[in-house]
Design an enzyme around this catalytic site. Structure first.
Site, PDB file in Angstrom:
ATOM      1  N   ASP A 194      29.600 -24.815  26.496  1.00  0.00           N
ATOM      2  CA  ASP A 194      31.225 -26.284  25.671  1.00  0.00           C
ATOM      3  C   ASP A 194      32.267 -25.153  26.566  1.00  0.00           C
ATOM      4  O   ASP A 194      32.183 -23.980  26.564  1.00  0.00           O
ATOM      5  CB  ASP A 194      31.078 -25.792  24.427  1.00  0.00           C
ATOM      6  CG  ASP A 194      32.387 -26.866  24.644  1.00  0.00           C
ATOM      7  OD1 ASP A 194      32.200 -28.520  24.581  1.00  0.00           O
ATOM      8  OD2 ASP A 194      32.958 -27.137  24.327  1.00  0.00           O
ATOM      9  N   GLU A 237      30.814 -32.960  27.508  1.00  0.00           N
ATOM     10  CA  GLU A 237      30.949 -31.803  28.495  1.00  0.00           C
ATOM     11  C   GLU A 237      30.231 -29.859  27.744  1.00  0.00           C
ATOM     12  O   GLU A 237      29.951 -28.873  27.760  1.00  0.00           O
ATOM     13  CB  GLU A 237      32.628 -30.648  28.326  1.00  0.00           C
ATOM     14  CG  GLU A 237      33.051 -30.448  26.925  1.00  0.00           C
ATOM     15  CD  GLU A 237      32.919 -31.292  26.023  1.00  0.00           C
ATOM     16  OE1 GLU A 237      34.645 -31.309  25.071  1.00  0.00           O
ATOM     17  OE2 GLU A 237      32.847 -32.617  26.453  1.00  0.00           O
TER      18      GLU A 237
END
Length: 319
Positions: A194, A237
């Site tokens: 992430d 993301e």
């Protein structure tokens, strides 16, 4: 027709038709038995040309042999496609004209009235033109269809922004690798990655800058993984790395290399130099573990890495 010619005592014509029938069967046999479509097509097509030349040259039955040449255009285009089929038709037409207009004192052949010859050629060219137009339209439509099919397949399997495999494909790959794990007793690990404080990038530089960051990361990830590995966009993301034949310990080495590479990488967007970091969670598949269970372990490790300060990796067997 060969038997009909035999009953009318046209023995030579009957023999040629029987030969043509045998050759066509040979082409079918080659296709059926040896799966050689190219050779089979050549046998059928060029034997057809020879038969047409024979019918034009001899006249066939009552000088009606030339009327069979209309089948040449659709067969040529069907077998050889638009471009080569067009060349074949042009060569065939030229040879037919030579046969029909060659002086009989040079080579004896069937005699046709000039009006018949001209109208035959005009009508054959008209049919060939219409057939070619149809084949061009069909070929163009087929290419467009294949392009759309490829486009939709790509949309179904790949993330449109990063060109990485999407979540669905990644899950299918995990299923395959898990089946290998159960059969071969190999190790399998995953990394969930992430981007740290990604919202700050969007807020400070805009969403286009955020997209540019994700695209750049995807390229960097692809450069760092091994040939047998896979990286997919897991959502937003987040990225998922699938590492076959890799223990959690070795996965941590790979993850650290990727983390370090990202930390020292500067992303140039317009006039801005953007530096980001990533956090990663690691989990290894066990024999009795389900995919969702292992992903959940990796997710928990990821959030633990973030809680411990971000820009770090965390494995499921670490405290």
């Amino acid at each position: 027709m060969a038997f009909l010619a035999l009953f009318t005592k046209s023995f030579f014509l009957s023999a040629m038709l029987f030969v043509a029938t045998f050759i066509y069967y040979l082409g079918f046999y080659v296709c059926k038995k040896h799966q050689n479509i190219q050779l089979s097509s050549a046998i059928v097509l060029y034997s057809l040309y020879l038969l047409m030349f024979f019918l034009v040259f001899t006249g066939g039955v009552a000088n009606t042999g030339p009327l069979w040449i209309y089948i040449v255009a659709p067969v040529s285009l069907s077998i050889h496609g638009f471009r080569r089929g067009l060349i074949d038709i042009a060569v065939f037409t030229t040879l037919i004209i030579l046969i029909m207009f060659i002086p009989s004192n040079i080579a004896y052949h069937a005699i046709y009235p000039i009006e018949f010859k001209l109208r035959l050629i005009y009508s054959f060219l008209t049919v060939s033109f219409l057939t070619t137009l149809y084949e061009y339209t069909r070929d163009h439509a087929l290419k467009k269809t294949l392009e759309l099919k490829h486009k939709y397949q790509k949309l179904a399997n790949f993330d449109p922004l990063t060109n990485l495999s999407n979540r669905r494909v990644a899950y299918d790959i995990l299923k395959q690798e898990q089946s290998h794990l159960s059969r071969n007793k190999e190790k399998l690990s995953i990394l969930i990655c992430d981007v740290d404080e990604f919202k700050r990038v969007n807020d400070q530089y805009g969403h286009n800058a955020g997209d540019a960051v994700l695209i750049e990361l995807a390229k960097l990830f692809n450069e760092q993984i091994r040939e047998q590995d896979c990286v997919a966009r897991w959502g937003g993301e987040e990225f998922l790395f699938i590492l076959p034949q890799t223990s959690a310990k070795n996965a941590a080495i790979i993850a650290e290399k990727i983390r370090s590479k990202v930390e020292n990488h500067v992303i140039n967007y317009q006039e801005h130099n953007i530096q980001i970091t990533i956090s990663m969670g690691i989990a290894q598949f066990e024999m009795d573990a389900g995919i969702d269970e292992v992903i959940n372990h990796a997710d928990k490790c990821l959030y633990k890495a973030k809680d411990l300060g971000r820009n770090r990796i965390q494995a499921s067997n670490e405290n």
